[in-house]
Scaffold this motif. Structure first.
Motif, mmCIF file in Angstrom:
data_model
loop_
_atom_site.group_PDB
_atom_site.id
_atom_site.type_symbol
_atom_site.label_atom_id
_atom_site.label_comp_id
_atom_site.label_asym_id
_atom_site.label_seq_id
_atom_site.Cartn_x
_atom_site.Cartn_y
_atom_site.Cartn_z
ATOM 1 N N GLN A 47 -33.443 47.807 -26.512
ATOM 2 C CA GLN A 47 -33.780 48.117 -25.116
ATOM 3 C C GLN A 47 -33.011 47.221 -24.149
ATOM 4 O O GLN A 47 -32.813 47.585 -23.002
ATOM 5 C CB GLN A 47 -35.286 47.965 -24.870
ATOM 6 N N ALA A 48 -32.591 46.047 -24.583
ATOM 7 C CA ALA A 48 -31.778 45.173 -23.734
ATOM 8 C C ALA A 48 -30.301 45.554 -23.804
ATOM 9 O O ALA A 48 -29.594 45.513 -22.791
ATOM 10 C CB ALA A 48 -31.964 43.709 -24.148
ATOM 11 N N LEU A 49 -29.837 45.932 -24.980
ATOM 12 C CA LEU A 49 -28.421 46.268 -25.170
ATOM 13 C C LEU A 49 -28.032 47.565 -24.462
ATOM 14 O O LEU A 49 -26.979 47.636 -23.816
ATOM 15 C CB LEU A 49 -28.107 46.383 -26.665
ATOM 16 N N MET A 50 -28.860 48.576 -24.547
ATOM 17 C CA MET A 50 -28.498 49.891 -24.006
ATOM 18 C C MET A 50 -28.313 49.891 -22.487
ATOM 19 O O MET A 50 -27.344 50.475 -21.993
ATOM 20 C CB MET A 50 -29.507 50.946 -24.443
ATOM 21 N N PRO A 51 -29.182 49.263 -21.690
ATOM 22 C CA PRO A 51 -28.897 49.254 -20.250
ATOM 23 C C PRO A 51 -27.640 48.452 -19.906
ATOM 24 O O PRO A 51 -26.942 48.770 -18.941
ATOM 25 C CB PRO A 51 -30.137 48.647 -19.602
ATOM 26 N N LEU A 52 -27.347 47.443 -20.715
ATOM 27 C CA LEU A 52 -26.112 46.690 -20.501
ATOM 28 C C LEU A 52 -24.907 47.600 -20.711
ATOM 29 O O LEU A 52 -23.977 47.616 -19.901
ATOM 30 C CB LEU A 52 -26.051 45.479 -21.439
ATOM 31 N N ILE A 131 -27.901 40.793 -15.897
ATOM 32 C CA ILE A 131 -28.367 39.833 -16.906
ATOM 33 C C ILE A 131 -29.882 39.590 -16.809
ATOM 34 O O ILE A 131 -30.585 39.721 -17.818
ATOM 35 C CB ILE A 131 -27.568 38.507 -16.839
ATOM 36 N N PRO A 132 -30.428 39.274 -15.625
ATOM 37 C CA PRO A 132 -31.889 39.148 -15.556
ATOM 38 C C PRO A 132 -32.603 40.467 -15.879
ATOM 39 O O PRO A 132 -33.676 40.459 -16.476
ATOM 40 C CB PRO A 132 -32.163 38.737 -14.105
ATOM 41 N N ALA A 133 -32.008 41.587 -15.497
ATOM 42 C CA ALA A 133 -32.638 42.888 -15.744
ATOM 43 C C ALA A 133 -32.753 43.165 -17.240
ATOM 44 O O ALA A 133 -33.830 43.526 -17.725
ATOM 45 C CB ALA A 133 -31.849 43.998 -15.053
ATOM 46 N N VAL A 134 -31.660 43.005 -17.982
ATOM 47 C CA VAL A 134 -31.723 43.308 -19.423
ATOM 48 C C VAL A 134 -32.564 42.272 -20.165
ATOM 49 O O VAL A 134 -33.212 42.601 -21.160
ATOM 50 C CB VAL A 134 -30.322 43.465 -20.069
ATOM 51 N N THR A 135 -32.577 41.044 -19.663
ATOM 52 C CA THR A 135 -33.439 40.021 -20.268
ATOM 53 C C THR A 135 -34.904 40.402 -20.108
ATOM 54 O O THR A 135 -35.687 40.336 -21.063
ATOM 55 C CB THR A 135 -33.163 38.639 -19.633
ATOM 56 N N THR A 140 -39.902 42.234 -22.335
ATOM 57 C CA THR A 140 -41.056 43.124 -22.134
ATOM 58 C C THR A 140 -41.208 44.072 -23.316
ATOM 59 O O THR A 140 -42.321 44.256 -23.835
ATOM 60 C CB THR A 140 -40.898 43.921 -20.823
ATOM 61 N N THR A 141 -40.102 44.659 -23.758
ATOM 62 C CA THR A 141 -40.170 45.589 -24.893
ATOM 63 C C THR A 141 -40.560 44.860 -26.171
ATOM 64 O O THR A 141 -41.349 45.385 -26.967
ATOM 65 C CB THR A 141 -38.838 46.330 -25.067
ATOM 66 N N PHE A 142 -40.024 43.663 -26.387
ATOM 67 C CA PHE A 142 -40.436 42.871 -27.554
ATOM 68 C C PHE A 142 -41.951 42.678 -27.553
ATOM 69 O O PHE A 142 -42.629 42.923 -28.546
ATOM 70 C CB PHE A 142 -39.743 41.496 -27.589
#
Length: 188
Positions: A47-52, A131-135, A140-142
């Protein structure tokens, strides 16, 4: 886009992973915190990788479509949200064959994060600090995935469809907010 809005989007995006994590929890006879952490890492990581990736793709085309970016954001968020609401009617299949295998977790994490790719494209158009967004999305997803495994193991499928439906409504609401803000219908 502020921190509260990013958190709301992160929660909305995490609902697919949360629902699948509940199914993963259903497949366990006894709660395994190791499996809950692994599930959280897979889902949170994807979920962090895909928006990046979506953001990087979106920045390539941003200059060509800035005049309609709010319509694109509204459309993508609405389509993803409607899809989540439709999927909320499906129930998970409980199977402990290979529920926590590398292959199974990778496929599920990828499938639940496709919508995050589109969100990343939207972030590029809205010039979100990525960077803050994907973090925030990843953490949150974790968290929701970890809790989903526990909830699935304890309570069963009771919350699965509700979680996906709530996530869908959140994404549609955020799409409407972006559109209304750009059209100056509602000042935010």
């Amino acid at each position: 886009m502020g921190s509260i809005e990013l958190l709301i989007i992160a929660i909305g995006l995490s609902m697919d992973a949360f629902a699948v994590a509940i199914c993963k929890g259903l497949s366990m006879e006894k709660m395994s915190y190791r499996n809950a952490v692994i599930t959280g890492c897979f889902f949170g990581g994807f979920q962090a990788l895909m928006p990046l990736l979506g953001y990087l793709l979106g920045t390539q085309f941003k200059d060509y479509i800035t005049s309609i970016d709010h319509w694109i954001a509204f459309g993508l968020l609405s389509i993803i949200g409607i899809n989540m609401i439709k999927e909320a009617r499906n129930t998970c299949e409980v199977s402990d064959d290979d529920s926590f295998s590398l292959r199974s977790l990778t496929m599920m994490a990828f499938a639940t994060s496709i919508d995050a790719l589109a969100i990343g494209v939207t972030f590029a158009f809205l010039q979100v600090n990525i960077i803050p967004a994907v973090t925030m999305i990843g953490i949150t997803t974790f968290t929701f995935s970890f809790l989903g495994v526990k909830i699935g193991n304890v309570f069963g499928a009771k919350f699965q469809s509700k979680a996906e439906m709530v996530g869908g409504f959140i994404l549609i609401a955020m799409g409407c907010k972006i559109l209304f803000e750009h059209l100056r219908i509602i000042p935010f």
